[in-house]
Design a protein around this motif. Structure first.
Motif, PDB file in Angstrom:
ATOM      1  N   GLN A   1       0.840  -1.185   0.000  1.00  0.00           N
ATOM      2  CA  GLN A   1       0.000   0.000   0.000  1.00  0.00           C
ATOM      3  C   GLN A   1       0.883   1.245   0.000  1.00  0.00           C
ATOM      4  O   GLN A   1       1.919   1.272   0.653  1.00  0.00           O
ATOM      5  N   ASN A   2       0.453   2.274  -0.722  1.00  0.00           N
ATOM      6  CA  ASN A   2       1.249   3.498  -0.642  1.00  0.00           C
ATOM      7  C   ASN A   2       0.863   4.277   0.616  1.00  0.00           C
ATOM      8  O   ASN A   2      -0.110   3.947   1.303  1.00  0.00           O
ATOM      9  N   ASP A   3       1.651   5.309   0.882  1.00  0.00           N
ATOM     10  CA  ASP A   3       1.483   6.035   2.148  1.00  0.00           C
ATOM     11  C   ASP A   3       0.085   6.632   2.313  1.00  0.00           C
ATOM     12  O   ASP A   3      -0.486   6.608   3.402  1.00  0.00           O
ATOM     13  N   HIS A   4      -0.455   7.162   1.212  1.00  0.00           N
ATOM     14  CA  HIS A   4      -1.782   7.795   1.323  1.00  0.00           C
ATOM     15  C   HIS A   4      -2.874   6.761   1.620  1.00  0.00           C
ATOM     16  O   HIS A   4      -3.808   7.037   2.367  1.00  0.00           O
ATOM     17  N   ASP A   5      -2.718   5.559   1.042  1.00  0.00           N
ATOM     18  CA  ASP A   5      -3.676   4.484   1.360  1.00  0.00           C
ATOM     19  C   ASP A   5      -3.575   4.110   2.837  1.00  0.00           C
ATOM     20  O   ASP A   5      -4.579   3.858   3.506  1.00  0.00           O
ATOM     21  N   LEU A   6      -2.317   4.065   3.310  1.00  0.00           N
ATOM     22  CA  LEU A   6      -2.108   3.721   4.727  1.00  0.00           C
ATOM     23  C   LEU A   6      -2.798   4.740   5.631  1.00  0.00           C
ATOM     24  O   LEU A   6      -3.497   4.372   6.585  1.00  0.00           O
ATOM     25  N   ILE A   7      -2.610   6.022   5.299  1.00  0.00           N
ATOM     26  CA  ILE A   7      -3.217   7.066   6.136  1.00  0.00           C
ATOM     27  C   ILE A   7      -4.739   6.971   6.084  1.00  0.00           C
ATOM     28  O   ILE A   7      -5.415   7.116   7.115  1.00  0.00           O
ATOM     29  N   SER A   8      -5.282   6.685   4.898  1.00  0.00           N
ATOM     30  CA  SER A   8      -6.749   6.546   4.786  1.00  0.00           C
ATOM     31  C   SER A   8      -7.239   5.426   5.694  1.00  0.00           C
ATOM     32  O   SER A   8      -8.268   5.558   6.371  1.00  0.00           O
TER      33      SER A   8
ATOM     34  N   ILE B   1       2.420   8.202  17.838  1.00  0.00           N
ATOM     35  CA  ILE B   1       1.083   8.306  18.444  1.00  0.00           C
ATOM     36  C   ILE B   1       0.404   9.594  17.984  1.00  0.00           C
ATOM     37  O   ILE B   1      -0.796   9.602  17.674  1.00  0.00           O
ATOM     38  N   GLU B   2       1.199  10.661  17.874  1.00  0.00           N
ATOM     39  CA  GLU B   2       0.616  11.907  17.364  1.00  0.00           C
ATOM     40  C   GLU B   2       0.199  11.746  15.895  1.00  0.00           C
ATOM     41  O   GLU B   2      -0.829  12.276  15.478  1.00  0.00           O
ATOM     42  N   VAL B   3       1.004  11.002  15.141  1.00  0.00           N
ATOM     43  CA  VAL B   3       0.661  10.729  13.741  1.00  0.00           C
ATOM     44  C   VAL B   3      -0.696  10.031  13.671  1.00  0.00           C
ATOM     45  O   VAL B   3      -1.573  10.409  12.884  1.00  0.00           O
ATOM     46  N   TYR B   4      -0.872   9.020  14.526  1.00  0.00           N
ATOM     47  CA  TYR B   4      -2.138   8.277  14.523  1.00  0.00           C
ATOM     48  C   TYR B   4      -3.310   9.203  14.868  1.00  0.00           C
ATOM     49  O   TYR B   4      -4.324   9.221  14.181  1.00  0.00           O
ATOM     50  N   LYS B   5      -3.124   9.973  15.941  1.00  0.00           N
ATOM     51  CA  LYS B   5      -4.228  10.814  16.418  1.00  0.00           C
ATOM     52  C   LYS B   5      -4.563  11.953  15.456  1.00  0.00           C
ATOM     53  O   LYS B   5      -5.719  12.345  15.349  1.00  0.00           O
ATOM     54  N   SER B   6      -3.520  12.486  14.801  1.00  0.00           N
ATOM     55  CA  SER B   6      -3.792  13.636  13.931  1.00  0.00           C
ATOM     56  C   SER B   6      -3.984  13.228  12.469  1.00  0.00           C
ATOM     57  O   SER B   6      -4.071  14.087  11.601  1.00  0.00           O
ATOM     58  N   SER B   7      -4.037  11.915  12.227  1.00  0.00           N
ATOM     59  CA  SER B   7      -4.214  11.460  10.837  1.00  0.00           C
ATOM     60  C   SER B   7      -5.522  11.974  10.250  1.00  0.00           C
ATOM     61  O   SER B   7      -5.610  12.227   9.046  1.00  0.00           O
TER      62      SER B   7
END
Lengths: 151, 196
Positions: B8-15, B59-65
């Motif tokens: 998966q590319n990064d944008h798919d991961l973030i979605s 953790i901030e990445v997860y919360k602010s995704s």
């Protein structure tokens, strides 16, 4: 080339970003100046630690630790949220009671001459606080005594 | 399935992370953990502190995704969070950093004095070199430090550093030039006073 000029160029010399000509000039000076050579050696070693620190060997299970920490934080947030939820009925009841008391008090003042009652209460208090009214007999004797002295 | 997910590319991961998918989050962490730890280490020096801070970054990445609008690369956004977290950490622990600076300087002088009695050439140890390097790095301004760390620790090109820092490429060049000059000056001053 002077020592000060060399000092300004040492970092560029060490990272290999000087032109061949500039680099040769620095090398020529370093070969004749012990102090600059010492500086250069120490600078090379110190900056060399950047390359060493760049080599990261991640602690096994790092991702698991991050996920565990995340779960823990989410659990805490859920717990805080559920605590607020549990307290909500009591908080709501308290708010309703306070509101009812406030409204009742306001209505009582408006429809039963609240302003007069306050005024009356003030007078009563004033009267009781007045020693003349509270102690009519002493006052009587006092007046009598005064009258007597005057006479 | 794992192969599919890992491709998966990064944008798919973030979605997927926005939808609470922990597997995708794990993939993102494993993909970027080295880079984030490296950046944090550039600021903090200590590997243990860098790993702890890197956990906070993820953790901030997860919360602010949910707030990530996908207008920039995921890596740029992630680097930005790592940089901000590191700078905040230093700011919040300024006292500790100042104290450690003083104690380092004191220790270094003590080591130097001891060495001068026994040896004509004051050799400094690996740990001392590392201390000196981070003392000099911490004396730089936030912007100079950030440009230097992204360039030297992470080998990022100027254009990517400019995206992360939100400045022009020429500003990055200027920041790097001044960072190197100042770093070199600080180190040479230190050697001059304590080592030679």
């Amino acid at each position: 080339m002077k020592c000060n000029n060399i000092h300004n160029d040492l970092i560029s010399y060490l990272e290999g970003s000087l032109s061949r000509e500039e680099s040769n000039a620095v090398e020529k000076h370093l070969n004749t100046c012990d102090e600059c050579m010492k500086f250069s050696d120490k600078l090379r070693v110190s900056l060399g630690y950047i390359d060493i620190e760049k080599e990261v060997s991640v602690t096994p299970g790092f991702a698991d630790m991050v996920l565990a920490k995340l779960d823990n934080e989410v659990d805490n947030e859920v717990e805080e949220f559920s605590l607020i939820n549990r307290m909500m009925p009591a908080l709501t009841a308290a708010a309703v009671v306070l509101f009812a008391v406030f409204v009742g008090n306001t209505l009582a003042k408006q429809f039963s001459g609240g302003g007069d009652m306050v005024e009356q209460g003030y007078h009563e208090e004033f009267l009781y606080a007045n020693e003349i009214y509270l102690e009519p007999i002493e006052n009587f004797f006092l007046l009598t005594e005064e009258n007597y002295e005057k006479d | 399935m794992t192969q599919f997910v890992s491709n998966q590319n990064d944008h798919d991961l973030i979605s997927a992370i926005k939808d609470g998918d922990h597997d995708s989050f794990r993939i993102l962490v494993e993909k970027y953990q080295e880079r984030v730890i490296r950046i944090c280490r550039g600021y903090l020096g200590s590997y243990e502190d860098a790993e702890d801070l890197a956990q906070e970054v993820f953790i901030e990445v997860y919360k602010s995704s949910v707030k990530f609008r996908e207008q920039s690369e995921v890596s740029t956004w992630l680097y930005r969070i790592a940089v901000n977290r590191s700078l905040n950490y230093i700011r919040d622990n300024r006292k500790k950093f100042i104290l450690s600076k003083r104690s380092d300087s004191y220790e270094m002088s003590a080591i130097e004095n001891k060495a001068s009695g026994s040896s004509a050439d004051n050799e400094i140890t690996a740990g001392e070199h590392r201390h000196v390097l981070h003392l000099a790095l911490n004396s730089l301004s936030d912007n100079q430090k950030t440009a230097f760390i992204l360039n030297k620790y992470e080998d990022l090109p100027y254009i990517e550093i400019s995206s992360i820092m939100g400045v022009s490429i020429s500003s990055v060049e200027s920041l790097l030039f001044r960072a190197k000059r100042n770093l070199q000056k600080r180190l040479l001053d230190y050697y001059n006073k304590n080592m030679l």
